[in-house]
Design a protein around this motif. Structure first.
Motif, short mmCIF file in Angstrom:
data_model
loop_
_atom_site.label_atom_id
_atom_site.label_comp_id
_atom_site.label_asym_id
_atom_site.label_seq_id
_atom_site.Cartn_x
_atom_site.Cartn_y
_atom_site.Cartn_z
N GLY A 274 0.42 -1.62 0.08
CA GLY A 274 -0.24 0.22 0.18
C GLY A 274 0.78 1.40 0.18
O GLY A 274 0.44 2.64 0.21
N PHE A 275 2.41 1.28 -0.08
CA PHE A 275 3.19 1.98 -0.31
C PHE A 275 4.25 1.86 -1.71
O PHE A 275 4.58 0.57 -1.64
N VAL A 276 4.43 3.20 -1.89
CA VAL A 276 6.09 2.70 -3.00
C VAL A 276 7.13 2.66 -1.51
O VAL A 276 7.57 3.93 -1.05
N LEU A 277 7.85 2.20 -2.51
CA LEU A 277 9.62 1.97 -1.84
C LEU A 277 10.34 2.80 -2.95
O LEU A 277 9.93 2.77 -4.21
N PRO A 278 11.16 3.37 -2.60
CA PRO A 278 12.46 4.13 -3.55
C PRO A 278 12.97 3.24 -4.76
O PRO A 278 12.93 3.49 -5.74
N ASP A 279 12.65 1.74 -4.13
CA ASP A 279 13.57 1.42 -5.38
C ASP A 279 12.11 0.70 -6.35
O ASP A 279 12.98 0.20 -7.72
N ASP A 280 11.08 0.83 -6.36
CA ASP A 280 9.94 0.95 -7.30
C ASP A 280 10.29 2.11 -8.53
O ASP A 280 10.31 1.77 -9.08
N ILE A 281 11.26 3.50 -7.52
CA ILE A 281 10.55 4.13 -8.98
C ILE A 281 12.30 3.44 -9.65
O ILE A 281 12.60 4.33 -10.64
N LYS A 282 13.32 3.73 -9.26
CA LYS A 282 14.83 3.32 -10.01
C LYS A 282 14.19 2.06 -10.32
O LYS A 282 15.25 2.81 -11.43
N GLU A 283 13.26 1.61 -10.10
CA GLU A 283 13.29 0.43 -11.03
C GLU A 283 12.64 0.44 -12.68
O GLU A 283 13.14 0.72 -13.76
N LEU A 284 11.09 1.72 -12.34
CA LEU A 284 11.39 2.58 -13.45
C LEU A 284 11.49 3.19 -13.88
O LEU A 284 10.59 3.77 -15.26
N ALA A 285 12.66 4.23 -13.30
CA ALA A 285 12.28 5.88 -14.21
C ALA A 285 13.78 5.06 -15.93
O ALA A 285 12.76 6.27 -16.18
N PRO A 286 14.47 4.61 -15.83
CA PRO A 286 14.39 4.11 -16.98
C PRO A 286 13.54 4.02 -18.07
O PRO A 286 13.75 4.39 -19.28
N TYR A 287 12.36 2.83 -17.80
CA TYR A 287 11.45 2.79 -18.92
C TYR A 287 10.64 3.52 -19.11
O TYR A 287 9.91 3.54 -20.41
N VAL A 288 10.54 5.41 -18.11
CA VAL A 288 9.32 5.53 -18.39
C VAL A 288 9.92 6.97 -19.39
O VAL A 288 9.89 7.46 -19.48
N PHE A 289 11.44 7.38 -18.39
CA PHE A 289 12.36 8.28 -19.35
C PHE A 289 12.70 8.62 -20.45
O PHE A 289 12.98 9.24 -21.01
N ALA A 290 13.41 6.78 -20.57
CA ALA A 290 14.44 6.94 -21.69
C ALA A 290 14.07 7.56 -23.11
O ALA A 290 14.36 8.08 -24.28
N HIS A 291 13.05 6.88 -23.20
CA HIS A 291 12.44 7.26 -24.81
C HIS A 291 11.78 8.89 -25.07
O HIS A 291 11.16 9.27 -25.74
N ARG A 292 11.81 9.42 -24.04
CA ARG A 292 11.41 10.97 -24.11
C ARG A 292 12.20 11.79 -24.13
O ARG A 292 12.05 12.35 -24.17
#
Length: 326
Positions: A274-292
């Protein structure tokens, strides 16, 4: 329909989500991380661009996910002669009623597969922008709301450029993820040959395991996942780092920051938190940001280098240490 319309009382959210994931895995072997990211995008209102060579299962993956949801699925084979009205639909004059009637196009669905999107003209590509961002289309000046959920999965071949139109940055920015599948492992390819030796493709045997009403309820629950203020600050720091990086000429937009936040909430929800961890953000950031991001090409960088640069940024920017979670 396989389920009663009684969510959230029928089953726990993770049980319902795992049922969809397991259903997809019946016909799409391997790449569990890709399947999870499709579910993340689906829960957070994002869209996905699948980019890879032909024949690695992009269409099968999308069909398997669409078949697992008791909603309306449409497929568009994009070619240069596909017009915007072929997607949005048109108004035709009904002589019996002496009035114009709207004939829906394939955008009036829950899951849309836009196959080989980069083969359609820029004008047609732009017809998707309003639908993907606003959840609506405009036909003859009238705004028409799209069904909920509305999920676009587009594919493109990165190596065949003749007769294609590169997606503009404005359209790439509408996709939460840009994913590559890659070739399957040998053992999975052998299982694939075994599954498809019959006359009926296994994806055609899949049945829906989740109602659209349940999916919409899951989307609402996912948005309630707690994200600590320090993690929102962390997301902004990652975004700002792309705008200052020496190898990047154009960093990510605030829309990318919003999508990373929503994706991290959905990721935590799928994993039973029920809460976000820093590792969630670190894992997903390249997939969300790279193509932008736009790279400085005079440095000899290629599009694929953006992903590695984003992983480098996540290592350089320190994640907050949370003292407590809720």
């Amino acid at each position: 329909m396989l389920l009663e319309k009684s969510f959230p009382l029928a089953e726990e959210p993770q049980a319902l989500l795992n049922r969809v994931i397991d259903n997809v895995k019946k016909v799409y072997l391997g790449h569990d991380d890709v399947i999870e990211k499709l579910m993340i995008a689906l829960l957070s209102g994002g869209h996905v661009l699948l980019e890879d060579v032909p024949g690695v299962g992009k269409t099968v993956l999308v069909r398997a996910l669409a078949s697992s949801i008791d909603g309306l699925f449409k497929r568009v084979q994009c070619t240069p002669d596909v017009m915007p009205s072929d997607l949005t639909g048109i108004r035709l004059f009904n002589q019996r009623k002496a009035e114009f009637e709207y004939r829906p196009g394939p955008l009036m669905c829950n899951v849309l597969l836009a196959d080989e999107l980069n083969r359609s003209s820029p004008r047609t590509q732009s017809a998707l922008l309003e639908a993907m961002e606003e959840g609506q289309i405009t036909v003859d000046g009238e705004v028409i709301r799209l069904p909920k959920p509305f999920f676009v999965l587009a594919t493109q071949n990165p190596y065949v450029f003749e007769g294609t139109y590169s997606l503009p940055e404005a359209q790439l920015d509408r996709f939460m993820f840009k994913l590559q599948l890659g070739y399957p492992e040998a053992k999975n390819e052998e299982r694939l040959l075994e599954q498809t030796q019959g006359a009926i493709h296994p994806v055609n045997r899949l049945k829906p395991v989740l109602l659209t009403e349940e999916l919409n309820a899951l989307i609402q629950e996912s948005s309630k996942v707690h994200i600590d203020p320090s993690l929102r600050t962390y997301i902004v720091q990652l975004a700002e780092a792309t705008r200052r990086h020496e190898d990047i000429s154009l960093g990510v937009s605030p829309r990318a920051s919003i999508m990373l936040m929503k994706a991290s909430q959905a990721c935590a929800f799928i994993r039973g938190r029920g809460f976000v961890l820093p590792d969630d953000i670190k894992e997903l950031a390249p997939y969300v940001f790279a193509h932008r991001v736009l790279l400085r090409h005079y440095r000899g960088l290629e599009a694929g280098d953006a992903f590695e640069i984003m992983k480098q940024i996540t290592r350089l920017i320190a994640a907050p240490g949370l003292k407590y979670v809720r």
